[in-house]
Design a protein around this motif. Structure first.
Motif, PDB file in Angstrom:
ATOM      1  N   VAL A 129       8.672 -16.246 -16.512  1.00  0.00           N
ATOM      2  CA  VAL A 129       6.695 -16.228 -16.347  1.00  0.00           C
ATOM      3  C   VAL A 129       5.910 -14.689 -16.299  1.00  0.00           C
ATOM      4  CG1 VAL A 129       5.402 -16.972 -14.627  1.00  0.00           C
ATOM      5  CG2 VAL A 129       6.980 -18.384 -15.651  1.00  0.00           C
ATOM      6  N   GLY A 130       5.514 -14.302 -16.610  1.00  0.00           N
ATOM      7  CA  GLY A 130       4.657 -12.910 -16.228  1.00  0.00           C
ATOM      8  C   GLY A 130       3.705 -12.676 -16.257  1.00  0.00           C
ATOM      9  N   VAL A 131       2.814 -11.643 -15.052  1.00  0.00           N
ATOM     10  CA  VAL A 131       1.773 -11.986 -14.910  1.00  0.00           C
ATOM     11  C   VAL A 131       0.968 -10.250 -15.278  1.00  0.00           C
ATOM     12  CG1 VAL A 131       0.152 -11.436 -13.000  1.00  0.00           C
ATOM     13  CG2 VAL A 131       1.679 -12.821 -12.405  1.00  0.00           C
ATOM     14  N   GLU A 132      -0.224 -10.357 -15.712  1.00  0.00           N
ATOM     15  CA  GLU A 132      -0.812  -9.690 -16.484  1.00  0.00           C
ATOM     16  C   GLU A 132      -2.014  -9.626 -16.919  1.00  0.00           C
ATOM     17  OE1 GLU A 132      -1.805  -6.672 -17.418  1.00  0.00           O
ATOM     18  OE2 GLU A 132       1.053  -6.644 -17.276  1.00  0.00           O
ATOM     19  N   PRO A 133      -2.760  -8.801 -15.877  1.00  0.00           N
ATOM     20  CA  PRO A 133      -4.308  -8.579 -16.073  1.00  0.00           C
ATOM     21  C   PRO A 133      -4.908  -8.269 -16.095  1.00  0.00           C
ATOM     22  CG  PRO A 133      -3.707  -6.881 -14.320  1.00  0.00           C
ATOM     23  CD  PRO A 133      -2.812  -8.141 -14.727  1.00  0.00           C
ATOM     24  N   ASN A 134      -4.243  -8.073 -17.532  1.00  0.00           N
ATOM     25  CA  ASN A 134      -5.336  -6.430 -18.517  1.00  0.00           C
ATOM     26  C   ASN A 134      -5.219  -8.114 -19.736  1.00  0.00           C
ATOM     27  OD1 ASN A 134      -4.734  -4.652 -21.397  1.00  0.00           O
ATOM     28  ND2 ASN A 134      -6.340  -3.657 -20.352  1.00  0.00           N
ATOM     29  N   GLN A 135      -6.440  -8.052 -20.658  1.00  0.00           N
ATOM     30  CA  GLN A 135      -5.992  -9.053 -21.929  1.00  0.00           C
ATOM     31  C   GLN A 135      -5.461  -8.537 -23.017  1.00  0.00           C
ATOM     32  OE1 GLN A 135      -7.534 -12.421 -20.577  1.00  0.00           O
ATOM     33  NE2 GLN A 135      -6.856 -12.701 -22.956  1.00  0.00           N
ATOM     34  N   GLN A 136      -6.060  -7.857 -23.268  1.00  0.00           N
ATOM     35  CA  GLN A 136      -4.968  -7.211 -24.244  1.00  0.00           C
ATOM     36  C   GLN A 136      -3.596  -6.919 -23.964  1.00  0.00           C
ATOM     37  OE1 GLN A 136      -5.894  -2.844 -25.436  1.00  0.00           O
ATOM     38  NE2 GLN A 136      -4.803  -2.566 -27.717  1.00  0.00           N
ATOM     39  N   ALA A 137      -2.980  -6.657 -23.452  1.00  0.00           N
ATOM     40  CA  ALA A 137      -2.018  -6.856 -23.350  1.00  0.00           C
ATOM     41  C   ALA A 137      -1.176  -8.194 -23.208  1.00  0.00           C
ATOM     42  CB  ALA A 137      -1.248  -5.759 -21.751  1.00  0.00           C
ATOM     43  N   ALA A 138      -1.752  -8.937 -22.450  1.00  0.00           N
ATOM     44  CA  ALA A 138      -1.313 -10.292 -22.158  1.00  0.00           C
ATOM     45  C   ALA A 138      -1.824 -11.363 -23.017  1.00  0.00           C
ATOM     46  CB  ALA A 138      -2.560 -10.666 -20.896  1.00  0.00           C
ATOM     47  N   ASP A 139      -1.999 -11.043 -24.580  1.00  0.00           N
ATOM     48  CA  ASP A 139      -2.163 -11.529 -25.375  1.00  0.00           C
ATOM     49  C   ASP A 139      -0.731 -10.791 -25.870  1.00  0.00           C
ATOM     50  OD1 ASP A 139      -3.909 -12.583 -25.360  1.00  0.00           O
ATOM     51  OD2 ASP A 139      -5.921 -11.414 -26.280  1.00  0.00           O
ATOM     52  N   LEU A 140      -0.797  -9.896 -26.794  1.00  0.00           N
ATOM     53  CA  LEU A 140      -0.056  -9.309 -27.075  1.00  0.00           C
ATOM     54  C   LEU A 140       0.786 -10.491 -26.886  1.00  0.00           C
ATOM     55  CD1 LEU A 140      -0.595  -5.819 -27.367  1.00  0.00           C
ATOM     56  CD2 LEU A 140      -0.529  -6.905 -29.426  1.00  0.00           C
ATOM     57  N   ALA A 141       1.452  -9.718 -25.159  1.00  0.00           N
ATOM     58  CA  ALA A 141       2.752 -10.876 -24.779  1.00  0.00           C
ATOM     59  C   ALA A 141       2.300 -12.341 -25.487  1.00  0.00           C
ATOM     60  CB  ALA A 141       2.496 -11.223 -23.192  1.00  0.00           C
ATOM     61  N   ARG A 142       1.986 -13.267 -25.090  1.00  0.00           N
ATOM     62  CA  ARG A 142       1.490 -14.443 -25.782  1.00  0.00           C
ATOM     63  C   ARG A 142       2.206 -14.327 -27.354  1.00  0.00           C
ATOM     64  NH1 ARG A 142      -3.039 -14.228 -22.190  1.00  0.00           N
ATOM     65  NH2 ARG A 142      -3.307 -15.463 -20.262  1.00  0.00           N
ATOM     66  N   ASN A 143       1.848 -13.543 -27.406  1.00  0.00           N
ATOM     67  CA  ASN A 143       2.493 -13.213 -29.565  1.00  0.00           C
ATOM     68  C   ASN A 143       3.978 -13.689 -29.663  1.00  0.00           C
ATOM     69  OD1 ASN A 143      -0.253 -13.993 -30.180  1.00  0.00           O
ATOM     70  ND2 ASN A 143      -0.664 -11.826 -30.595  1.00  0.00           N
ATOM     71  N   LYS A 144       4.038 -13.309 -28.580  1.00  0.00           N
ATOM     72  CA  LYS A 144       5.705 -12.656 -28.245  1.00  0.00           C
ATOM     73  C   LYS A 144       6.105 -14.035 -27.754  1.00  0.00           C
ATOM     74  CE  LYS A 144       5.466  -8.261 -28.074  1.00  0.00           C
ATOM     75  NZ  LYS A 144       5.123  -7.216 -27.457  1.00  0.00           N
ATOM     76  N   ASN A 145       5.768 -15.736 -27.605  1.00  0.00           N
ATOM     77  CA  ASN A 145       5.976 -16.884 -26.899  1.00  0.00           C
ATOM     78  C   ASN A 145       6.519 -16.111 -25.575  1.00  0.00           C
ATOM     79  OD1 ASN A 145       5.317 -17.642 -29.224  1.00  0.00           O
ATOM     80  ND2 ASN A 145       7.378 -17.311 -29.982  1.00  0.00           N
ATOM     81  N   VAL A 146       6.150 -15.502 -24.661  1.00  0.00           N
ATOM     82  CA  VAL A 146       5.959 -15.071 -23.490  1.00  0.00           C
ATOM     83  C   VAL A 146       4.949 -16.250 -22.157  1.00  0.00           C
ATOM     84  CG1 VAL A 146       5.344 -13.565 -21.436  1.00  0.00           C
ATOM     85  CG2 VAL A 146       7.294 -12.470 -23.501  1.00  0.00           C
ATOM     86  N   LYS A 147       5.215 -16.891 -21.637  1.00  0.00           N
ATOM     87  CA  LYS A 147       4.207 -17.473 -20.067  1.00  0.00           C
ATOM     88  C   LYS A 147       3.162 -16.597 -19.577  1.00  0.00           C
ATOM     89  CE  LYS A 147       3.724 -21.452 -17.794  1.00  0.00           C
ATOM     90  NZ  LYS A 147       4.654 -22.603 -16.859  1.00  0.00           N
ATOM     91  N   VAL A 148       2.302 -16.704 -19.953  1.00  0.00           N
ATOM     92  CA  VAL A 148       1.604 -15.050 -18.768  1.00  0.00           C
ATOM     93  C   VAL A 148       0.649 -16.135 -18.248  1.00  0.00           C
ATOM     94  CG1 VAL A 148       0.863 -12.699 -19.217  1.00  0.00           C
ATOM     95  CG2 VAL A 148       2.241 -13.771 -21.001  1.00  0.00           C
ATOM     96  N   PHE A 149       0.792 -15.238 -17.025  1.00  0.00           N
ATOM     97  CA  PHE A 149      -0.824 -16.143 -15.636  1.00  0.00           C
ATOM     98  C   PHE A 149      -1.597 -14.241 -15.611  1.00  0.00           C
ATOM     99  CE2 PHE A 149       2.162 -19.029 -14.922  1.00  0.00           C
ATOM    100  CZ  PHE A 149       1.389 -20.748 -15.381  1.00  0.00           C
ATOM    101  N   GLU A 150      -2.680 -14.731 -15.509  1.00  0.00           N
ATOM    102  CA  GLU A 150      -3.155 -13.737 -15.043  1.00  0.00           C
ATOM    103  C   GLU A 150      -3.852 -12.993 -13.619  1.00  0.00           C
ATOM    104  OE1 GLU A 150      -8.552 -11.921 -15.553  1.00  0.00           O
ATOM    105  OE2 GLU A 150      -7.753 -14.401 -16.305  1.00  0.00           O
ATOM    106  N   HIS A 151      -2.692 -13.924 -13.184  1.00  0.00           N
ATOM    107  CA  HIS A 151      -3.337 -13.426 -11.254  1.00  0.00           C
ATOM    108  C   HIS A 151      -1.715 -14.274 -11.332  1.00  0.00           C
ATOM    109  CE1 HIS A 151      -7.073 -11.543 -12.166  1.00  0.00           C
ATOM    110  NE2 HIS A 151      -7.255 -12.166 -12.003  1.00  0.00           N
ATOM    111  N   LEU A 152      -1.551 -13.505  -9.983  1.00  0.00           N
ATOM    112  CA  LEU A 152      -0.298 -13.858  -9.332  1.00  0.00           C
ATOM    113  C   LEU A 152      -0.724 -15.589  -8.106  1.00  0.00           C
ATOM    114  CD1 LEU A 152       1.336 -11.072  -7.486  1.00  0.00           C
ATOM    115  CD2 LEU A 152       1.977 -12.212  -8.770  1.00  0.00           C
ATOM    116  N   GLU A 153      -2.309 -15.683  -7.400  1.00  0.00           N
ATOM    117  CA  GLU A 153      -2.644 -16.378  -6.879  1.00  0.00           C
ATOM    118  C   GLU A 153      -2.311 -18.125  -8.079  1.00  0.00           C
ATOM    119  OE1 GLU A 153      -4.415 -13.508  -5.324  1.00  0.00           O
ATOM    120  OE2 GLU A 153      -4.013 -14.144  -7.333  1.00  0.00           O
TER     121      GLU A 153
END
Length: 300
Positions: A129-153
């Motif tokens: 699981v990943g956490v990444e608040p930057n939308q641009q970076a998070a979208d690139l991660a999701r395109n690699k089939n990585v599960k990403v959340f915006e915040h730790l909460e």
């Protein structure tokens, strides 16, 4: 997850000493002060941008950790080195974590474009699981089939065997709150890996106000080895090992040369990167360090 406890750390700005004035060389060109907290051997960027404006200091195509860009030789070199270090990071976890089962849970905080977690998914059966608040970076991660959340909460009800923060801790506005969250997300005896720059390295002293790893105001905190040990032991983490990040000295020195002279001087950058690593061999103060810590029960 338990409620976040009262802060145990106290950073008194009134008693902090001025250390350096540093310019944001990469984006805003604004000047910031670095204040020294003697009790933690720690530097803090001041004034700190308001929370709603902090994101503006990351909005640049030159902020390379939020992109997969390969527009020039420097960016191609950065991406090549990044790919080389991915397998090293996986080996580091294997070497220092003894899982009770084959499928361990790994959380990468500040996962950026997701390359580390994508490499894990390719080479292991671990749950990631990943956490990444930057939308641009998070979208690139999701395109690699990585599960990403915006915040730790978003992960409050989960527990992880391993949590990694690769050059993330220096960015977080509320350091105490963040460490408390990490403490509660990590299982007892779990492995925490933190990588941060070291302002006591040779390249930091050589480049002074032009040292690229100050990276104000995106880097709010600037750590020494003593700072990491003291801060984390307050929250029941035991430091078990410190590893140098040899490549960082070259990357930081190359960028520092650009800030110092206005152009990318590869010869000088590589030279001072090499000298910094050589110096670190004797002083044990490298450009960046990886800290491996275990979450322990109180009193152990």
């Amino acid at each position: 997850m338990q409620n976040i406890q009262e802060s145990k750390l106290h950073f008194d700005t009134a008693t902090a000493e001025n250390y350096l004035q540093v310019t944001d060389e990469s984006i805003s060109k604004e000047i910031f002060n670095l204040r020294y907290h003697k009790q933690y051997d720690l530097l803090e960027t001041f004034p700190r941008p308001e929370k709603e404006k902090l994101g503006d200091y990351y909005k640049s195509e030159n902020y390379i950790s939020h992109t997969d860009s390969r527009r020039n030789f420097f960016e191609k070199l950065y991406q090549s080195v990044k790919n080389k270090t991915l397998s090293d990071k996986i080996k580091l976890i294997n070497k220092n974590h003894s899982p009770s089962s084959v499928k361990i849970k790994v959380l990468d905080i500040g996962c950026g474009t997701g390359d580390f977690l994508a490499a894990i998914q390719k080479n292991t059966v671990w749950e990631t699981v990943g956490v990444e608040p930057n939308q641009q970076a998070a979208d690139l991660a999701r395109n690699k089939n990585v599960k990403v959340f915006e915040h730790l909460e978003k992960l409050r009800e989960q527990e992880f065997d391993v949590i990694t923060l690769w050059h993330v801790l220096e960015h977080v506005p509320n350091l105490e709150y963040y460490i408390q969250q990490v403490q509660q997300l990590l299982k007892n005896n779990g492995l925490l890996i933190v990588a941060v720059p070291n302002y006591k390295s040779y390249d930091a002293k050589h480049y002074g106000t032009k040292w690229a790893a100050y990276d104000v105001p995106r880097h709010i905190w600037h750590f020494s080895k003593h700072a990491i040990k003291r801060i984390f032991e307050t929250y029941d983490f035991k430091l078990i090992h410190i590893k140098p990040m040899y490549y960082d000295s070259f990357y930081v020195s190359l960028l520092s040369e650009k800030y110092k002279t206005g152009k990318m001087n590869f010869i000088k950058g590589f030279y001072y990167g090499f000298i910094s690593n050589l110096s670190g061999f004797f002083t044990k103060e490298y450009s960046s360090h990886i800290y491996l810590m275990k979450k322990v029960h109180k009193g152990t």
